[in-house]
Design a protein around this motif. Structure first.
Motif, PDB file in Angstrom:
ATOM      1  N   LYS A 157     -79.686  -8.820  27.684  1.00  0.00           N
ATOM      2  CA  LYS A 157     -78.633  -9.592  27.690  1.00  0.00           C
ATOM      3  C   LYS A 157     -78.789 -10.870  27.953  1.00  0.00           C
ATOM      4  CE  LYS A 157     -76.812  -7.716  32.097  1.00  0.00           C
ATOM      5  NZ  LYS A 157     -75.593  -7.023  32.716  1.00  0.00           N
ATOM      6  N   PHE A 158     -78.143 -12.005  27.762  1.00  0.00           N
ATOM      7  CA  PHE A 158     -78.113 -13.247  28.239  1.00  0.00           C
ATOM      8  C   PHE A 158     -76.572 -13.818  28.725  1.00  0.00           C
ATOM      9  CE2 PHE A 158     -77.565 -13.569  23.754  1.00  0.00           C
ATOM     10  CZ  PHE A 158     -76.641 -14.562  23.643  1.00  0.00           C
ATOM     11  N   GLN A 159     -76.617 -14.792  29.379  1.00  0.00           N
ATOM     12  CA  GLN A 159     -75.359 -15.193  30.101  1.00  0.00           C
ATOM     13  C   GLN A 159     -74.876 -16.487  29.200  1.00  0.00           C
ATOM     14  OE1 GLN A 159     -75.248 -15.792  34.179  1.00  0.00           O
ATOM     15  NE2 GLN A 159     -73.081 -14.945  34.275  1.00  0.00           N
ATOM     16  N   ARG A 160     -73.490 -16.463  28.828  1.00  0.00           N
ATOM     17  CA  ARG A 160     -72.948 -17.750  28.333  1.00  0.00           C
ATOM     18  C   ARG A 160     -71.946 -18.195  29.367  1.00  0.00           C
ATOM     19  NH1 ARG A 160     -71.063 -15.277  22.257  1.00  0.00           N
ATOM     20  NH2 ARG A 160     -73.008 -15.585  21.385  1.00  0.00           N
ATOM     21  N   HIS A 161     -71.408 -19.294  29.073  1.00  0.00           N
ATOM     22  CA  HIS A 161     -70.419 -19.681  30.184  1.00  0.00           C
ATOM     23  C   HIS A 161     -69.170 -18.704  30.461  1.00  0.00           C
ATOM     24  CE1 HIS A 161     -68.565 -20.872  26.109  1.00  0.00           C
ATOM     25  NE2 HIS A 161     -67.342 -21.063  26.830  1.00  0.00           N
ATOM     26  N   ASP A 162     -68.838 -18.102  29.401  1.00  0.00           N
ATOM     27  CA  ASP A 162     -67.665 -17.211  29.454  1.00  0.00           C
ATOM     28  C   ASP A 162     -68.082 -15.675  30.012  1.00  0.00           C
ATOM     29  OD1 ASP A 162     -68.973 -16.836  26.973  1.00  0.00           O
ATOM     30  OD2 ASP A 162     -67.192 -16.404  25.818  1.00  0.00           O
ATOM     31  N   GLY A 163     -69.515 -15.388  30.109  1.00  0.00           N
ATOM     32  CA  GLY A 163     -69.844 -13.985  30.465  1.00  0.00           C
ATOM     33  C   GLY A 163     -71.163 -13.624  29.947  1.00  0.00           C
ATOM     34  N   TRP A 164     -71.509 -12.360  30.176  1.00  0.00           N
ATOM     35  CA  TRP A 164     -73.148 -11.821  29.368  1.00  0.00           C
ATOM     36  C   TRP A 164     -72.610 -11.246  28.105  1.00  0.00           C
ATOM     37  CZ3 TRP A 164     -77.335 -12.027  31.758  1.00  0.00           C
ATOM     38  CH2 TRP A 164     -77.558 -12.475  33.120  1.00  0.00           C
ATOM     39  N   VAL A 165     -73.642 -11.515  27.364  1.00  0.00           N
ATOM     40  CA  VAL A 165     -73.815 -11.183  25.790  1.00  0.00           C
ATOM     41  C   VAL A 165     -74.835 -10.129  25.631  1.00  0.00           C
ATOM     42  CG1 VAL A 165     -73.927 -12.170  23.449  1.00  0.00           C
ATOM     43  CG2 VAL A 165     -72.757 -13.548  25.257  1.00  0.00           C
ATOM     44  N   TYR A 166     -74.450  -8.985  24.987  1.00  0.00           N
ATOM     45  CA  TYR A 166     -75.616  -7.966  24.618  1.00  0.00           C
ATOM     46  C   TYR A 166     -75.903  -8.222  22.995  1.00  0.00           C
ATOM     47  CZ  TYR A 166     -74.200  -5.861  28.865  1.00  0.00           C
ATOM     48  OH  TYR A 166     -74.183  -5.773  30.491  1.00  0.00           O
ATOM     49  N   PRO A 167     -76.985  -8.485  22.955  1.00  0.00           N
ATOM     50  CA  PRO A 167     -77.401  -8.692  21.536  1.00  0.00           C
ATOM     51  C   PRO A 167     -77.472  -7.553  20.649  1.00  0.00           C
ATOM     52  CG  PRO A 167     -78.978 -10.112  22.864  1.00  0.00           C
ATOM     53  CD  PRO A 167     -78.185  -9.263  23.627  1.00  0.00           C
ATOM     54  N   GLY A 168     -76.802  -7.384  19.537  1.00  0.00           N
ATOM     55  CA  GLY A 168     -76.822  -6.296  18.994  1.00  0.00           C
ATOM     56  C   GLY A 168     -75.413  -5.412  18.995  1.00  0.00           C
ATOM     57  N   ILE A 169     -74.762  -5.851  20.143  1.00  0.00           N
ATOM     58  CA  ILE A 169     -73.291  -5.362  20.061  1.00  0.00           C
ATOM     59  C   ILE A 169     -72.329  -6.545  20.297  1.00  0.00           C
ATOM     60  CG2 ILE A 169     -71.888  -4.204  22.135  1.00  0.00           C
ATOM     61  CD1 ILE A 169     -74.375  -3.017  23.234  1.00  0.00           C
ATOM     62  N   ASP A 170     -72.517  -7.657  20.938  1.00  0.00           N
ATOM     63  CA  ASP A 170     -71.737  -8.840  20.675  1.00  0.00           C
ATOM     64  C   ASP A 170     -72.183  -9.547  19.550  1.00  0.00           C
ATOM     65  OD1 ASP A 170     -70.334  -8.142  23.027  1.00  0.00           O
ATOM     66  OD2 ASP A 170     -71.796  -8.505  24.288  1.00  0.00           O
ATOM     67  N   PRO A 171     -71.206 -10.475  18.932  1.00  0.00           N
ATOM     68  CA  PRO A 171     -71.616 -11.378  18.025  1.00  0.00           C
ATOM     69  C   PRO A 171     -72.685 -12.568  18.694  1.00  0.00           C
ATOM     70  CG  PRO A 171     -69.276 -11.234  18.426  1.00  0.00           C
ATOM     71  CD  PRO A 171     -70.016 -10.519  19.363  1.00  0.00           C
ATOM     72  N   VAL A 172     -73.671 -12.724  17.946  1.00  0.00           N
ATOM     73  CA  VAL A 172     -74.495 -13.716  18.180  1.00  0.00           C
ATOM     74  C   VAL A 172     -75.099 -14.625  17.019  1.00  0.00           C
ATOM     75  CG1 VAL A 172     -77.007 -14.046  19.131  1.00  0.00           C
ATOM     76  CG2 VAL A 172     -75.725 -11.996  19.781  1.00  0.00           C
ATOM     77  N   ARG A 173     -74.874 -15.773  17.301  1.00  0.00           N
ATOM     78  CA  ARG A 173     -75.247 -16.703  16.270  1.00  0.00           C
ATOM     79  C   ARG A 173     -76.684 -16.430  15.811  1.00  0.00           C
ATOM     80  NH1 ARG A 173     -74.355 -22.684  17.828  1.00  0.00           N
ATOM     81  NH2 ARG A 173     -72.544 -21.619  18.655  1.00  0.00           N
ATOM     82  N   LYS A 174     -76.749 -16.478  14.186  1.00  0.00           N
ATOM     83  CA  LYS A 174     -78.074 -16.326  13.805  1.00  0.00           C
ATOM     84  C   LYS A 174     -78.699 -17.785  13.446  1.00  0.00           C
ATOM     85  CE  LYS A 174     -78.474 -11.756  13.625  1.00  0.00           C
ATOM     86  NZ  LYS A 174     -79.113 -10.924  14.212  1.00  0.00           N
ATOM     87  N   ARG A 175     -79.988 -17.717  13.578  1.00  0.00           N
ATOM     88  CA  ARG A 175     -80.916 -19.138  13.092  1.00  0.00           C
ATOM     89  C   ARG A 175     -80.278 -19.230  11.744  1.00  0.00           C
ATOM     90  NH1 ARG A 175     -86.885 -19.529  14.710  1.00  0.00           N
ATOM     91  NH2 ARG A 175     -85.995 -18.188  16.137  1.00  0.00           N
ATOM     92  N   GLU A 176     -80.193 -20.277  11.255  1.00  0.00           N
ATOM     93  CA  GLU A 176     -80.099 -20.696   9.724  1.00  0.00           C
ATOM     94  C   GLU A 176     -81.311 -20.889   8.974  1.00  0.00           C
ATOM     95  OE1 GLU A 176     -77.454 -24.012   8.793  1.00  0.00           O
ATOM     96  OE2 GLU A 176     -76.357 -23.696  10.761  1.00  0.00           O
ATOM     97  N   HIS A 177     -81.129 -20.265   7.687  1.00  0.00           N
ATOM     98  CA  HIS A 177     -82.116 -20.266   6.842  1.00  0.00           C
ATOM     99  C   HIS A 177     -82.681 -21.727   6.456  1.00  0.00           C
ATOM    100  CE1 HIS A 177     -81.838 -16.059   6.296  1.00  0.00           C
ATOM    101  NE2 HIS A 177     -80.507 -16.255   6.178  1.00  0.00           N
TER     102      HIS A 177
END
Length: 64
Positions: free
Chosen positions: A32-52
């Protein structure tokens, strides 16, 4: 350079450069990693993807 708090796959807490975050997510190196509004779990929470960057067509998002 901004640092982001992360929990690595081995359970250790640390920080990572913001520009490396997507690489860590892609490599499944963090739980997980922390955003200003809390912890984010990749694969569970929405995460912005790198653009092509290989797209060579017209930019359709610009509105003039």
């Amino acid at each position: 350079m901004d640092e982001i708090s992360v929990i690595y796959i081995d359970g250790m807490m640390g920080s990572a450069a913001a520009d490396r975050l997507q690489e860590l997510i892609d490599d499944d190196a963090i739980i997980k990693f922390q955003r200003h509004d809390g912890w984010v779990y990749p694969g569970i929470d929405p995460v912005r993807k790198r653009e092509h960057t290989s797209y060579s067509g017209p930019e359709r998002r610009n509105v003039h």
